[in-house]
Structures are given as C-alpha cells and as structure tokens.
Design an enzyme around this catalytic site. Sequence first.
Site, short mmCIF file in Angstrom:
data_model
loop_
_atom_site.label_atom_id
_atom_site.label_comp_id
_atom_site.label_asym_id
_atom_site.label_seq_id
_atom_site.Cartn_x
_atom_site.Cartn_y
_atom_site.Cartn_z
N SER A 1 0.84 -1.20 0.00
CA SER A 1 0.00 0.00 0.00
C SER A 1 0.87 1.24 0.00
CB SER A 1 -0.93 -0.02 1.21
OG SER A 1 -1.90 0.99 1.11
N ASN A 2 0.31 2.39 0.31
CA ASN A 2 1.09 3.63 0.41
C ASN A 2 0.53 4.48 1.54
OD1 ASN A 2 -1.06 5.44 -0.69
ND2 ASN A 2 -0.79 4.09 -2.45
N ALA A 3 1.14 5.64 1.77
CA ALA A 3 0.83 6.42 2.98
C ALA A 3 -0.31 7.42 2.79
CB ALA A 3 2.09 7.16 3.43
N ALA B 1 -4.82 7.44 -4.26
CA ALA B 1 -3.45 7.02 -4.54
C ALA B 1 -3.51 5.51 -4.78
CB ALA B 1 -2.56 7.35 -3.35
#
Length: 381
Positions: A188-190, A256
């Site tokens: 995943s991402n932040a 995102a």
Amino acid sequence: MLVRLLIKSGAEVQVIMTEAAKTFIAPLTLATLSGKPVLTSFVSDVQSGTWNNHVALGLWADALVVAPASANTLARMAIGLSDDLLTVTYLSARCPVWVAPAMDLDMYQHMTTQRNLEQLRSAGNFIIDAEQGELASGLYGAGRMAEPETIVAHLNHYFQHDKLLQGKKVLITAGPTQEAIDPVRFISNASSGKMGYALAEAMADYGAEIQLISGPVFLKPQHPGIHVTHVVNAREMLEASQKHFSGSDIAIFAAAVSDYTPKTKYDQKLKKTTSELTLVLEKNPDIASILAGKKRSDQFVAGFALETQHELDHAQQKLKAKNLDMIVLNSLNDQGAGFGYDTNKVRLLFRDNTEVREFALKDKQAVAYDIVHAIIEKTHV
Ligand code: C5P
C-alpha cells in the site's frame, strides 16, 4: 454562549429544554437571551391545557441545533423515542439538524454512544464532534461540546453557500488501495484520504450529490450528501467507480491507487522459510485513464499528480495521456504538501488553456475549496 451568538448572527431562536437541561441552566436566562419563552414540555399552560405544537415548531425552524446533546438525548434520538418536546420536535423537523454532543470522555468513547452518533449521522444529521478539553468530571479528553463559535460556523457554512452544484452528481476516488500478498499482508502507500474526503465535503457543501469510492482510511464523511463505497484494492475501486461514472457530471480521481499488485495472492500466510522472497507484481488498471478515456463532452474529469521532479512537464503529460480536463499538481518538494499532512500546496493545470494556477500552502479543506471553485468556473461557462 450559543444562543447569544445565534441572535447576533441575525437568527430567530426558539429554545427547547429537556428536564435535565434545567438543572444546568435556568430557563429564564435562555428566555431572556432569546427573547422568547423557553419551551420545556408538551403543555405550556396546565390550567388552560394549551399545547406546544411540536409539528408547527418542526415546520417553522430552518435549522434544529441540539446542543449540548447528552448521551441520553443522543440515544433517544437514535432510536426515535418521543418522550419529551425536544425528541418529538426532532422527529417532526423537516429542516437540517445539527447535533453537538457533550459528555464525559468514557461515555463519549463508549461503543454505544459512537454507534448512536453513527446512526444519527447516517440518518442525515450533521454531527459536530466534541472537542478535547477539561470535562465537568475533572477528567481531560474528548467530550467537551464544540465551541459555540464552531457550531455557528457550521450553520453559516451551510446557509451561506450558493448551491451552485445542486443536482450535479460527482464521483470521487480517495485514499490508498491495499493489494493483498497473503491474508494478512499487503502492499500500500501512505495516503490518508484527507484530500479526497475534503473535496467530497466541499462539493457536497455546494449541493452536489457525491459517490465517494474510498480505499481503507480512518475518516468518516460528515455531509449527508456523500455516499461512500468502501473498497480495498484497485480492482474493486475500478469496479465501484465504473458503476457510477456514466451517471456522473464530474469525476475527481484523488485516490493514490497502488500501481502494482502481487501476481499471486497466497491463500495461506506466507512462512519465512527461505532467506529470500521474490514477489512478482503486475500492473493495476489505471482507473482515471480507463474512465476518462470514455468521457462524454458533458462530463468534467479531474485527476491528481504527485511529482518529485520535472513536476510541470509530468503533470502536463498526465493531463493529456489520461484525457483529463484538469490536473491538480502536488510537489513533494514543497514542505507540508502531500501525503499525511493536513496541509497541501497545489498548482492547477487545465486542458483548455496553458494557464498554471498556483496556490499557497493551506489546510486541505481550503485547498479543496480552491479546487472546487476552479471546477465550478470551468463547468459553468
Ligand atoms: O500516473 P499517476 O499514478 O501519477 O496518476 C495519478 C492520477 O491517476 C491520480 O488522479 C490517480 O487517482 C489516478 N490513478 C488511477 N488509477 C491508477 C493510478 C492512478 O485512477 N491505477
């Protein structure tokens, strides 16, 4: 004091008090401030048997504000009890309702209170979250009623906005996606989802109806005009977005989305038996490209670009390649901008001219309004 502020803002105020409220403040004080007798029970004059007409009250009001809302009143409202003048007026009201909870921190955090708040929110009421501070019990934490100024600001916000987007349907993607490796691990991402959610609120404020397709985030939309579909991975986000795209007048791709996803998703938790592990990733569908590629001329589509170098060139390329009408450029080189922050600094680029609109570093709510104002300008020509 809330009544005083409302009167000062030009409102006509009718105070209704519960029995419990009368132990905290004298009805006479509120009657004096509001310039009207305070209503507390179904019968205003026992001798003559005069009734307080809650239906008429509910029709008269342009706004019903329940402040402070105790745990008990929240519970009664949530299940539709109608055992005093306040709760029957709530059930008869046709106007928007604001609820500002106030109670001790444990009561506020209790699952039941939170569930009641959730229920009231999903019934279309506006919840003005309690604030942190010293509580009547001497404890410190969340449970203090929002400041009267904050409550009045919520009302002003609602009533001041021209409903320029009334009748418009808006699709917004927000948050990250999580791509499963095995049942407990993911890529995943932040992304916090804050920018997408702020856009949904701002759009809804202008009267639009929002379909918010959200990846996993710790946020809850406030406005009743926002319908959320929760998704986990890019495929699900694509499917949910596809459902709503053709019915939308405006689409904003603020999510995102993970660019890649593991080719193999293991059914069982991977064991750490080898010293190395190679994961093969495959490209995810580009939701913005796929949907904007099918865009009709009456639809307006916006996307985001988060860049670290050659920002303007890359954003221009994405604008064209993805067939967008507008792109919001965030540069990771700008301090306080991008993932995780409450602030953002953006530039807006458009398909129809070469103008680059620059904005200062602002909180994400204010940035959302700048973006929405640009969309309103572009879609109302
Ligand atoms: O190509 P890049 O990921 O930088 O593009 C960002 C824009 O495209 C954002 O608007 C994002 O929401 C959208 N996007 C998407 N699906 C992807 C990747 C990006 O909708 N798989």
